[in-house]
Design a protein around this motif. Sequence first.
Motif, PDB file in Angstrom:
ATOM      1  N   UNK A  50      -3.833   3.265  -8.442  1.00  0.00           N
ATOM      2  CA  UNK A  50      -2.564   2.995  -7.176  1.00  0.00           C
ATOM      3  C   UNK A  50      -1.503   2.202  -8.096  1.00  0.00           C
ATOM      4  N   UNK A  51      -1.702   1.383  -8.751  1.00  0.00           N
ATOM      5  CA  UNK A  51      -0.639   0.647  -9.563  1.00  0.00           C
ATOM      6  C   UNK A  51       0.201   1.550 -10.406  1.00  0.00           C
ATOM      7  N   UNK A  52      -0.378   2.634 -10.957  1.00  0.00           N
ATOM      8  CA  UNK A  52       0.484   3.611 -11.796  1.00  0.00           C
ATOM      9  C   UNK A  52       1.502   4.247 -10.746  1.00  0.00           C
ATOM     10  N   UNK A  53       0.695   4.509  -9.405  1.00  0.00           N
ATOM     11  CA  UNK A  53       1.635   5.276  -8.472  1.00  0.00           C
ATOM     12  C   UNK A  53       2.789   4.302  -8.083  1.00  0.00           C
ATOM     13  N   UNK A  54       2.493   3.134  -7.986  1.00  0.00           N
ATOM     14  CA  UNK A  54       3.585   2.114  -7.497  1.00  0.00           C
ATOM     15  C   UNK A  54       4.657   2.050  -8.548  1.00  0.00           C
ATOM     16  N   UNK A  55       4.244   2.220  -9.783  1.00  0.00           N
ATOM     17  CA  UNK A  55       5.439   2.092 -10.972  1.00  0.00           C
ATOM     18  C   UNK A  55       6.314   3.402 -10.870  1.00  0.00           C
ATOM     19  N   UNK A  56       5.515   4.414 -10.450  1.00  0.00           N
ATOM     20  CA  UNK A  56       6.507   5.688 -10.370  1.00  0.00           C
ATOM     21  C   UNK A  56       7.224   5.865  -9.022  1.00  0.00           C
ATOM     22  N   UNK A  57       6.757   5.543  -7.980  1.00  0.00           N
ATOM     23  CA  UNK A  57       7.424   5.740  -6.575  1.00  0.00           C
ATOM     24  C   UNK A  57       7.961   4.729  -5.993  1.00  0.00           C
ATOM     25  N   UNK A  58       7.158   3.513  -6.411  1.00  0.00           N
ATOM     26  CA  UNK A  58       7.614   2.230  -5.559  1.00  0.00           C
ATOM     27  C   UNK A  58       6.568   1.750  -4.759  1.00  0.00           C
ATOM     28  N   UNK A  59       6.528   0.417  -4.468  1.00  0.00           N
ATOM     29  CA  UNK A  59       5.660  -0.051  -3.553  1.00  0.00           C
ATOM     30  C   UNK A  59       5.704   0.512  -2.076  1.00  0.00           C
ATOM     31  N   UNK A  60       6.729   0.650  -1.545  1.00  0.00           N
ATOM     32  CA  UNK A  60       6.881   1.103  -0.125  1.00  0.00           C
ATOM     33  C   UNK A  60       6.288   2.412  -0.055  1.00  0.00           C
ATOM     34  N   UNK A  61       6.720   3.344  -0.797  1.00  0.00           N
ATOM     35  CA  UNK A  61       6.198   4.771  -0.872  1.00  0.00           C
ATOM     36  C   UNK A  61       4.770   4.876  -1.176  1.00  0.00           C
ATOM     37  N   UNK A 109      -0.740   5.573   0.485  1.00  0.00           N
ATOM     38  CA  UNK A 109      -2.052   4.982   0.742  1.00  0.00           C
ATOM     39  C   UNK A 109      -2.638   5.357   2.230  1.00  0.00           C
ATOM     40  N   UNK A 110      -1.762   4.911   3.056  1.00  0.00           N
ATOM     41  CA  UNK A 110      -1.948   4.901   4.640  1.00  0.00           C
ATOM     42  C   UNK A 110      -2.309   6.368   4.862  1.00  0.00           C
ATOM     43  N   UNK A 111      -1.688   7.032   4.564  1.00  0.00           N
ATOM     44  CA  UNK A 111      -1.639   8.550   4.825  1.00  0.00           C
ATOM     45  C   UNK A 111      -3.163   9.415   4.367  1.00  0.00           C
TER      46      UNK A 111
END
Length: 119
Positions: free
Chosen positions: A6-17, A22-24
């Motif tokens: 998940x941290x890698x995804x945060x780095x790419x699209x940002x924490x809000x996105x 994740x919720x979806x």
Amino acid sequence: MPLGRRGELVAVIGAEAEAIVYLYASCDRKATCPALGDPDAVFHDRFTGRAHTPEPRLLRDFAELSAANELDLARLDPALRRRRGPELLALFTRCRPLLSRPAWLDGHAILAPSPLARD
């Protein structure tokens, strides 16, 4: 993508996105959707088993993303639209306060039976 990344995804699209993604992805739809749209609706995480109430903005984002995905599939697949259309329209109707006006209108246009439709 595994949950551990998940941290890698945060780095790419940002924490809000990433929180929306994740919720979806984590939504246990059978447990969550029947009450979705109720003011005190509980969201069930299929990965953790945790039940919680997301903040209103995140819940609206979840509803928009869910509507966009389901409507895209329904628009492209008439069999899916016939099979799941009434169920999806009922869900969107319950969630109407969470949906933007364009999402609601698009959902109604795609899923509501046409008055001219014949079996």
